[in-house]
Design an enzyme around this catalytic site. Sequence first.
Site, PDB file in Angstrom:
ATOM      1  N   GLY A  14      16.382  60.271  24.783  1.00  0.00           N
ATOM      2  CA  GLY A  14      17.029  61.447  24.223  1.00  0.00           C
ATOM      3  C   GLY A  14      18.073  61.159  23.104  1.00  0.00           C
ATOM      4  O   GLY A  14      18.831  60.183  23.285  1.00  0.00           O
ATOM      5  N   ARG A  75      10.190  59.120  23.087  1.00  0.00           N
ATOM      6  CA  ARG A  75       9.854  58.539  24.449  1.00  0.00           C
ATOM      7  C   ARG A  75       8.419  57.800  24.346  1.00  0.00           C
ATOM      8  O   ARG A  75       7.357  58.685  24.169  1.00  0.00           O
ATOM      9  CB  ARG A  75      10.126  59.224  25.501  1.00  0.00           C
ATOM     10  CG  ARG A  75      11.427  60.000  25.490  1.00  0.00           C
ATOM     11  CD  ARG A  75      11.897  60.792  27.026  1.00  0.00           C
ATOM     12  NE  ARG A  75      12.536  61.623  26.982  1.00  0.00           N
ATOM     13  CZ  ARG A  75      13.943  61.605  27.145  1.00  0.00           C
ATOM     14  NH1 ARG A  75      14.149  60.095  27.529  1.00  0.00           N
ATOM     15  NH2 ARG A  75      14.893  62.520  27.166  1.00  0.00           N
ATOM     16  N   ASP A 106      19.102  54.388  29.513  1.00  0.00           N
ATOM     17  CA  ASP A 106      18.580  53.468  30.557  1.00  0.00           C
ATOM     18  C   ASP A 106      17.026  53.046  30.223  1.00  0.00           C
ATOM     19  O   ASP A 106      16.744  51.729  30.161  1.00  0.00           O
ATOM     20  CB  ASP A 106      18.378  54.432  31.817  1.00  0.00           C
ATOM     21  CG  ASP A 106      18.414  53.405  33.187  1.00  0.00           C
ATOM     22  OD1 ASP A 106      19.290  52.839  33.309  1.00  0.00           O
ATOM     23  OD2 ASP A 106      17.293  53.377  33.427  1.00  0.00           O
ATOM     24  N   THR A 129      23.516  57.730  25.277  1.00  0.00           N
ATOM     25  CA  THR A 129      22.894  58.763  25.778  1.00  0.00           C
ATOM     26  C   THR A 129      24.156  59.682  26.215  1.00  0.00           C
ATOM     27  O   THR A 129      25.225  59.203  26.550  1.00  0.00           O
ATOM     28  CB  THR A 129      22.292  58.024  27.055  1.00  0.00           C
ATOM     29  OG1 THR A 129      21.895  59.230  27.997  1.00  0.00           O
ATOM     30  CG2 THR A 129      23.110  56.895  27.730  1.00  0.00           C
ATOM     31  N   ASP A 131      24.329  60.921  28.922  1.00  0.00           N
ATOM     32  CA  ASP A 131      24.297  60.912  30.477  1.00  0.00           C
ATOM     33  C   ASP A 131      25.435  60.171  31.100  1.00  0.00           C
ATOM     34  O   ASP A 131      25.883  60.198  32.116  1.00  0.00           O
ATOM     35  CB  ASP A 131      23.143  60.332  31.171  1.00  0.00           C
ATOM     36  CG  ASP A 131      21.856  61.300  30.973  1.00  0.00           C
ATOM     37  OD1 ASP A 131      21.819  62.540  30.386  1.00  0.00           O
ATOM     38  OD2 ASP A 131      20.718  61.062  31.165  1.00  0.00           O
ATOM     39  N   ASP A 133      25.213  56.983  32.080  1.00  0.00           N
ATOM     40  CA  ASP A 133      24.761  56.486  33.133  1.00  0.00           C
ATOM     41  C   ASP A 133      24.422  54.912  33.113  1.00  0.00           C
ATOM     42  O   ASP A 133      23.625  54.463  33.944  1.00  0.00           O
ATOM     43  CB  ASP A 133      23.592  57.023  33.914  1.00  0.00           C
ATOM     44  CG  ASP A 133      22.345  57.388  32.882  1.00  0.00           C
ATOM     45  OD1 ASP A 133      22.728  56.955  31.859  1.00  0.00           O
ATOM     46  OD2 ASP A 133      21.253  57.570  33.175  1.00  0.00           O
ATOM     47  N   ARG A 175      20.134  64.030  34.146  1.00  0.00           N
ATOM     48  CA  ARG A 175      18.953  63.808  34.907  1.00  0.00           C
ATOM     49  C   ARG A 175      19.429  63.076  36.344  1.00  0.00           C
ATOM     50  O   ARG A 175      19.816  63.886  37.246  1.00  0.00           O
ATOM     51  CB  ARG A 175      18.301  62.476  34.347  1.00  0.00           C
ATOM     52  CG  ARG A 175      17.116  62.353  35.042  1.00  0.00           C
ATOM     53  CD  ARG A 175      15.866  61.893  33.880  1.00  0.00           C
ATOM     54  NE  ARG A 175      16.183  61.335  32.737  1.00  0.00           N
ATOM     55  CZ  ARG A 175      15.662  61.443  31.662  1.00  0.00           C
ATOM     56  NH1 ARG A 175      14.305  61.816  31.809  1.00  0.00           N
ATOM     57  NH2 ARG A 175      15.909  60.735  30.538  1.00  0.00           N
TER      58      ARG A 175
HETATM   59  O1  F6P Z   1      18.487  61.276  28.890  1.00  0.00           O
HETATM   60  C1  F6P Z   1      19.164  62.344  28.493  1.00  0.00           C
HETATM   61  C2  F6P Z   1      18.782  63.499  28.995  1.00  0.00           C
HETATM   62  O2  F6P Z   1      19.327  64.610  28.069  1.00  0.00           O
HETATM   63  C3  F6P Z   1      18.858  63.692  30.281  1.00  0.00           C
HETATM   64  O3  F6P Z   1      19.998  64.341  30.516  1.00  0.00           O
HETATM   65  C4  F6P Z   1      17.744  64.862  30.399  1.00  0.00           C
HETATM   66  O4  F6P Z   1      17.260  65.001  31.719  1.00  0.00           O
HETATM   67  C5  F6P Z   1      16.656  64.567  29.385  1.00  0.00           C
HETATM   68  O5  F6P Z   1      17.341  63.764  28.655  1.00  0.00           O
HETATM   69  C6  F6P Z   1      15.733  65.571  29.065  1.00  0.00           C
HETATM   70  O6  F6P Z   1      14.751  65.120  28.056  1.00  0.00           O
HETATM   71  P1  F6P Z   1      13.850  65.912  26.988  1.00  0.00           P
HETATM   72  O7  F6P Z   1      14.714  66.163  25.978  1.00  0.00           O
HETATM   73  O8  F6P Z   1      12.753  64.704  27.131  1.00  0.00           O
HETATM   74  O9  F6P Z   1      13.599  67.153  27.772  1.00  0.00           O
END
Ligand code: F6P
Length: 326
Positions: A14, A75, A106, A129, A131, A133, A175
């Site tokens: 992300g 990803r 992560d 990130t 997050d 985390d 997440r």
């Molecule tokens: O890891 C970053 C993040 O923004 C999380 O908080 C969230 O769950 C996820 O990515 C969303 O991913 P995507 O943009 O692939 O929907």
Amino acid sequence: MERMKCIGILTSGGDAPGMNAAIRAVTRSAIYNGLRVKGIYRGYKGLITGEIKEFKTENVSNIIQQGGTILKTARCEEFHTPEGRKIAYETMQREEIDALIVIGGDGSLTGARIFAQEYDVPCIGLPGTIDNDLFGTDTTIGYDTALNTILDAVDKIRDTASSHERLFFVEVMGRDAGFLALNGAIAGGAEAAIIPEFSTEVDQLEEFIKNGFRKSKNSSIVLVAESKHTGGAMHYAERVKNEYPQYDVRVIILGHIQRGGRPTSHDRIIASRMGVASIEALMEGQRNIMVGIEDNKIVYVPFAKAVKKNKPIDEELLTVLKELSI
Ligand code: F6P
């Protein structure tokens, strides 16, 4: 060991505000130290497809203030397979890339750890990130900006919540991590935060209601960290509607708005410091570590430690929220 001549840089997972500031810092610091830099597009995918371009200092001009990532991100499922990583390694050899700087969360740093072990490639990670985390850094690149975006939204929601005397559930990203929800709740003066770190231990909604959330207030805001699937806040709203039909409940899911926008000064500064430190680390012969900042000092954290999802929620923050929401 032969002298390192060229590094590759990629952003993965992300996106997060401040990733561009990190790309700029890594590129400029590498060039300053006599290294060549290659920008790898679309995360690990670009390492497999060979979408790579040599970066000069002007390629990173005028990006420090921009959200998103000029390198794009993805990803990449293929990189999860040994076959995919083999192609990635072959690309690195063909492009004469001696080391990798990976900016991501992560999953991205886990990918770097596995790749580095399999092919003995020096990899340095930067925590990118929203997050927050990753273990071994007080904050990750993008977290502060996302928190401020949440705060801006919560302040606006409060106006309408209080005019209509409503209970709002505000779902934020994160997440498996409650940092955005908990600190967003404290900073926004919310009544409660429902976070994944505790969801299996206690029924957090039950607690909140039991504590008499309307003792002294006619409107309330509860921040909810997204669960496995976006939209978990709807479930809490449904429960309240069923059990307490007298309350007027609304839900707002902030979603990807949290991932965009101009990075705050905090995110630009940590991205710049970590970028410079990543090149220093490489030149010192460090490998397979994430660069973090703890107590305002640069630290190097082994990948395995950084990505184990073992960054704890500070109990003191829970107390602060609880005491101040009476
Ligand atoms: O890891 C970053 C993040 O923004 C999380 O908080 C969230 O769950 C996820 O990515 C969303 O991913 P995507 O943009 O692939 O929907």
